[in-house]
Design a protein around this motif. Sequence first.
Motif, short mmCIF file in Angstrom:
data_model
loop_
_atom_site.label_atom_id
_atom_site.label_comp_id
_atom_site.label_asym_id
_atom_site.label_seq_id
_atom_site.Cartn_x
_atom_site.Cartn_y
_atom_site.Cartn_z
N SER A 1 5.78 -0.88 8.25
CA SER A 1 5.32 -1.19 9.61
C SER A 1 5.15 -2.68 9.84
O SER A 1 5.31 -3.16 10.96
CB SER A 1 3.98 -0.51 9.88
OG SER A 1 2.99 -1.03 9.00
N GLY A 2 4.80 -3.39 8.79
CA GLY A 2 4.49 -4.81 8.95
C GLY A 2 3.14 -5.05 9.60
O GLY A 2 2.82 -6.18 9.99
N GLU A 3 2.34 -4.00 9.75
CA GLU A 3 1.05 -4.13 10.42
C GLU A 3 -0.13 -3.71 9.55
O GLU A 3 -1.27 -3.72 10.01
CB GLU A 3 1.03 -3.28 11.71
CG GLU A 3 2.09 -3.65 12.74
CD GLU A 3 1.90 -5.06 13.34
OE1 GLU A 3 0.81 -5.65 13.16
OE2 GLU A 3 2.86 -5.55 13.96
N THR A 4 0.12 -3.28 8.34
CA THR A 4 -0.95 -2.77 7.49
C THR A 4 -1.98 -3.87 7.20
O THR A 4 -1.65 -4.92 6.63
CB THR A 4 -0.34 -2.22 6.18
OG1 THR A 4 0.56 -1.19 6.54
CG2 THR A 4 -1.39 -1.69 5.24
N ALA A 5 -3.22 -3.63 7.59
CA ALA A 5 -4.25 -4.68 7.52
C ALA A 5 -4.49 -5.16 6.10
O ALA A 5 -4.63 -6.36 5.86
CB ALA A 5 -5.55 -4.17 8.14
N ASP A 6 -4.55 -4.23 5.15
CA ASP A 6 -4.82 -4.64 3.77
C ASP A 6 -3.75 -5.63 3.28
O ASP A 6 -4.05 -6.62 2.60
CB ASP A 6 -4.84 -3.41 2.84
CG ASP A 6 -6.08 -2.56 3.05
OD1 ASP A 6 -7.18 -3.13 3.18
OD2 ASP A 6 -5.96 -1.32 3.07
N CYS B 1 0.84 -1.19 0.00
CA CYS B 1 0.00 0.00 0.00
C CYS B 1 0.88 1.25 0.00
O CYS B 1 1.98 1.24 0.55
CB CYS B 1 -0.86 0.07 1.26
SG CYS B 1 -1.85 -1.39 1.57
N GLY B 2 0.36 2.31 -0.55
CA GLY B 2 1.01 3.62 -0.45
C GLY B 2 2.41 3.62 -1.02
O GLY B 2 2.67 3.08 -2.11
#
Length: 368
Positions: free
Chosen positions: A106-111, A57-58
Motif C-alpha cells: 500500500s505504501g501507507e502502513t504507519a509502522d 509488516c505482514g
Amino acid sequence: EKAGYDWFMRKEIYEQPKAVLDTLLGRYNEARELTLDEVRIADSELKRINKIIIVACGTAFYSGLVAKYAIEHWCRIPCEVEIASEFRYRDPIITSETLLVTISQSGETADTLMAVRHAREQGAKVIAICNTNGATIPRESDAVIYTHAGPEIGVASTKGFTTQIAAAYLLGLYLAQVRGTKFGDEIAAVMTELESMPEKIQRVLDNTDQFHALATRLSDKRSVLFLGRHVGYPIALEGALKLKEIAYLHAEGFPAGELKHGPIALVEPGIPIFVVVPPHGRDQLHDKVISNIQEVRARGAQTIVLVEEGDTEVEPYADEVIWLPKASTLLQPLLAIVPLQIFACEVATRLGHDVDQPRNLAKSVTVE
Ligand code: BG6
C-alpha cells in the motif's frame, strides 16, 4: 470486476504471472544491464553502503525475509530484516552507510512509514518497494522501485508478495552490478531465469484440481504446520499467515531444522504438515528436508510435500505431493507460495468466510 472469479483474492492469485512479468518489464536492457531508473541514488553512495536493513509488516515482511537470502548471496552486504513496528523503538544502529529498504504494497502502513522517518533522521538512504504510485512511503523515501502488480483488493496479499520478491531481487542484482560483486554473465543467468518465472507460475495455476480436493479433506483440521529451510522457511511462514488471515485456522511455519528443538512436540497423528523441499543442490539442504519429513511422518503427521518435478525421492514419505516446475533454490519461492495461497483461499471458502474481507483485518493499517 472480479472477472468471473468468486473472490478478488482468487483473481489476484491468478494474475501473478502477469504481475511478475510487468514488474520485471523494462528493467533489464539489451546491453544486459539493469536499469533501475527510479533508483536515483548515486552509484558512489550505493558503493559505500555497508549494511542493508529491510523493514516491513505482514506479508511484505516475509517477502523481505526471502530477499535477504538473495541479496546477501549476490552482494555480500549484511542484510537484516525486521518487523517495522519493532525497528523504530529499539535504538537500531543506523549510519549514513546504511541502506534501509522498505517493502509495502500500500505504501501507507504507519509502522513502516515511521521506520522510514527514523532512518532518514539518522542519515540513512531509503529505497521503497511499493505497489501504489505516489503513496506516502515512496514520497518520503530517497528512491522507489514500484511493483507493477496492479491494484490489490483482497486483504490477504498474494500478487503483492510475489512481485515484492521480484522487485527486491532486481534491487539485489542492481546492487551487485553497481558494486561489482557479480559479473554480467552471472546477472544475465539470474535474469533469464527470473524472466521464465511467469510462465512457470502459470503452469502451477493450470494444475490446481488437486488443491481443491486437498482443501476439502483438510478443512476440518484445527491446526496446520508448515516447514521449510533457507528461502523455503519464509514461504512456510507466509503459507501459515494466509491460512490464519482468511481461514482463521491455527497455522504456524517453522524452519525445518528447528523442529527438533521444540515444535516437534506439536506433531500428533493426523496433523497436516506442508513441507517445501528445496531443489537438489551442492548443499545438503534437500536431504536434510527429506529427513525432516520422515521425522514428522513417523509421528503420524499427514505430509503434503511441495517438490520439484522429477524429484521422486520424497514420494515414499509424502501423503500428497504437489509438483513444482524446476527452478533454482532462490527462485523456487515464486512457485512454492502459489499452491499455499490457493489452499488458504479454498479452505476459507469451504468454511464460509469472507475471503476478501477477513474479520478484524484492514488492507492497509495507517495507525501505529
Ligand atoms: C496488514 C495487511 O495489515 O498490512 C496485510 O492486512 C499486509 O495483508 C500488511 O501484508 C502490510 O501491508 P503493506 O501495504 O505495508 O504491504
